[in-house]
Scaffold this motif. Structure first.
Motif: not given
Length: 477
Positions: A47-58, A61-77
């Protein structure tokens, strides 16, 4: 004429003095960049465009067995916009307030971490949801909304929505203090004493003071339920000491009926007259529970309720001018809730986000998590800083109290997660810095999760590691 000039001068001086005694400051932080991630859900899809984290079974969007590249916000803060003010009341006492809102830099919206309700499809790569259980779920001033008094001798007393003492403490003792690259820096379970939804406390009374050089802090958030004042109550305490070359802090936290949120796959929502699972109250129409869909609908989430106990010990030491060594340990116990019969009937999340609860589930088995970390910060030059950290969380096997005791002696684990993180910063000025960071995460046992498979795409596979890297810029104002 002279009298008029003197009067104008006196009024001007008085106005200047009054202005100096009362002030409001607009402040903020913006953090943007690009990042790549292996075994990832979509980087820019929440919804807010947050960068992805590791997705659990709940997660939807489970994690995908592939790579992605995109915009990052709040990488440090995390990016934010805030207002803070103070008025000098005399005698070393000030009235203070803070209103602070998280900001999504990719689309300019309020910060929200991607729980269901963003209206995206779940088909194939169109699945735009994200794992997003945090204390920031779209409230207007989600990072803080409080007021209080500050005294030079007696410390600071504030009331309202505030960071917990746990979350206050972590930043100074996290070796790689970067939101996307440290499990501690995100305002998640470590700041929430076990559940990320509770990293900030609503309606809290917070006291911070120094006694003979020692930090002595406390937080109390009453539940406010008629007939049972214990429902949702939170208590925290902290004692510590910091000198020029070292520091140590000890904290403890207890919350009755803490909620842990789970993003779920999208569904049609509750039909008219449906009974919410865990809620004994039927809606108009009187339809039975058999008509309830198995998945949550728009703006609905699932919540698991715990009694959360935690204790944290952190330390830091500077053996030389340019080097800081940091370490910490946190014990988390997620137990059976005390007042589930009260909490289960609430139609809206207690964090004030506006998300409604599709299903409340009372935790039935205790869960213990032990986490430790260590690392270092080194200033290569006044403008260049390097950070390195190792983090490990061991989750003891779920079960009865007897099984938990046996697990402590047999070493039985349900899962282990380890992180190795590194970051380099270059300060172009006091307010602006560039950074490069990377993190390798490994999962064993129950910490592993299946990747998401879909028609015409990758098939599901077990994910046991994830690598994240990013380049970004941070500016404060």
């Amino acid at each position: 004429m002279k009298k008029s000039l003197l009067a104008i001068a006196a009024l001007t001086a008085f106005a200047g003095a009054a202005q100096a005694q009362s002030s409001v400051t607009v402040y903020g932080l913006v953090d943007v960049g690009v990042m790549g991630q292996s075994n990832s859900n979509m980087l820019n899809g929440s919804t807010g465009g947050t960068s992805a984290g590791y997705g659990g079974s709940g997660s939807a969007s489970y994690p995908r067995n592939g790579n992605s590249f995109g915009f990052m916000q709040g990488g440090q803060s995390a990016s934010r916009l805030g207002f803070k003010g103070q008025e000098d009341l005399g005698g070393g006492t000030k009235a203070i307030f803070t209103l602070e809102q998280g900001v999504n830099m990719d689309n300019g919206s309020q910060f929200a971490t991607g729980l269901p309700g963003n209206g995206k499809t779940t088909v194939g790569m169109g699945n735009m949801s994200n794992t997003g259980d945090s204390s920031n779920q779209g409230q207007l001033f989600n990072r803080g909304a409080y007021a209080g008094l500050s005294n030079d001798k007696w410390g600071t007393l504030t009331l309202g929505r505030q960071q917990t003492l746990m979350l206050d403490n972590i930043g100074g003792y996290d070796p790689v203090n970067a939101q996307q690259f440290s499990p501690l820096a995100f305002s998640g379970q470590f700041g929430g004493g076990g559940t990320t939804d509770n990293a900030r406390a609503n309606g809290a009374i917070k006291l911070k003071e120094k006694i003979m050089g020692f930090d002595v802090n406390a937080l109390y958030a009453p539940g406010g339920y008629a007939g049972n004042n214990g429902v949702g109550t939170r208590l925290e305490g902290q004692i510590g000491y910091e000198a020029a070359k070292w520091g140590v802090q000890a904290l403890t936290s207890y919350q009755e009926d803490a909620t842990a949120l789970a993003g779920t796959t999208y569904g049609s929502g509750l039909p008219a007259g449906a009974v919410v699972p865990g809620n004994n109250t039927a809606a108009a129409g009187g339809a039975g529970a058999s008509s309830i869909p198995t998945t949550a609908g728009t703006n609905q989430v699932n919540a698991t309720v715990y009694n959360a106990r935690s204790a944290t010990l952190t330390g830091k030491w500077s053996p030389m001018d340019k080097l800081w060594l940091k370490a910490g340990f946190q014990y988390i116990n997620l137990g059976v809730p005390s007042n589930f019969q009260y909490v289960s009937g609430q139609p809206v999340l207690p964090n004030g986000s506006g998300f409604s609860v599709f299903s409340y589930t009372a935790a039935t088995n205790p869960q213990i998590k032990n986490t430790f970390w260590l690392g270092a910060n080194y200033d290569f030059t006044p403008a260049i800083k390097g950070s390195l950290g190792y983090y490990q969380q061991n989750a003891l096997q779920n079960g009865t109290a007897t099984n938990q005791a046996n697990a402590a002696t047999t070493g039985a684990l349900s899962g282990r997660t380890t992180y190795i993180s590194a970051m380099a910063e270059y300060y172009m000025s006091k307010r602006t810095n560039l950074y490069a960071a990377a993190s390798q995460v490994n999962f064993t046992g129950a910490a592993q999760s299946p990747s998401q498979g879909f028609s015409g795409g990758p098939t599901s596979a077990t994910i046991n590691q994830q690598f994240t890297y990013g380049l970004g810029m941070r500016h404060t104002f």
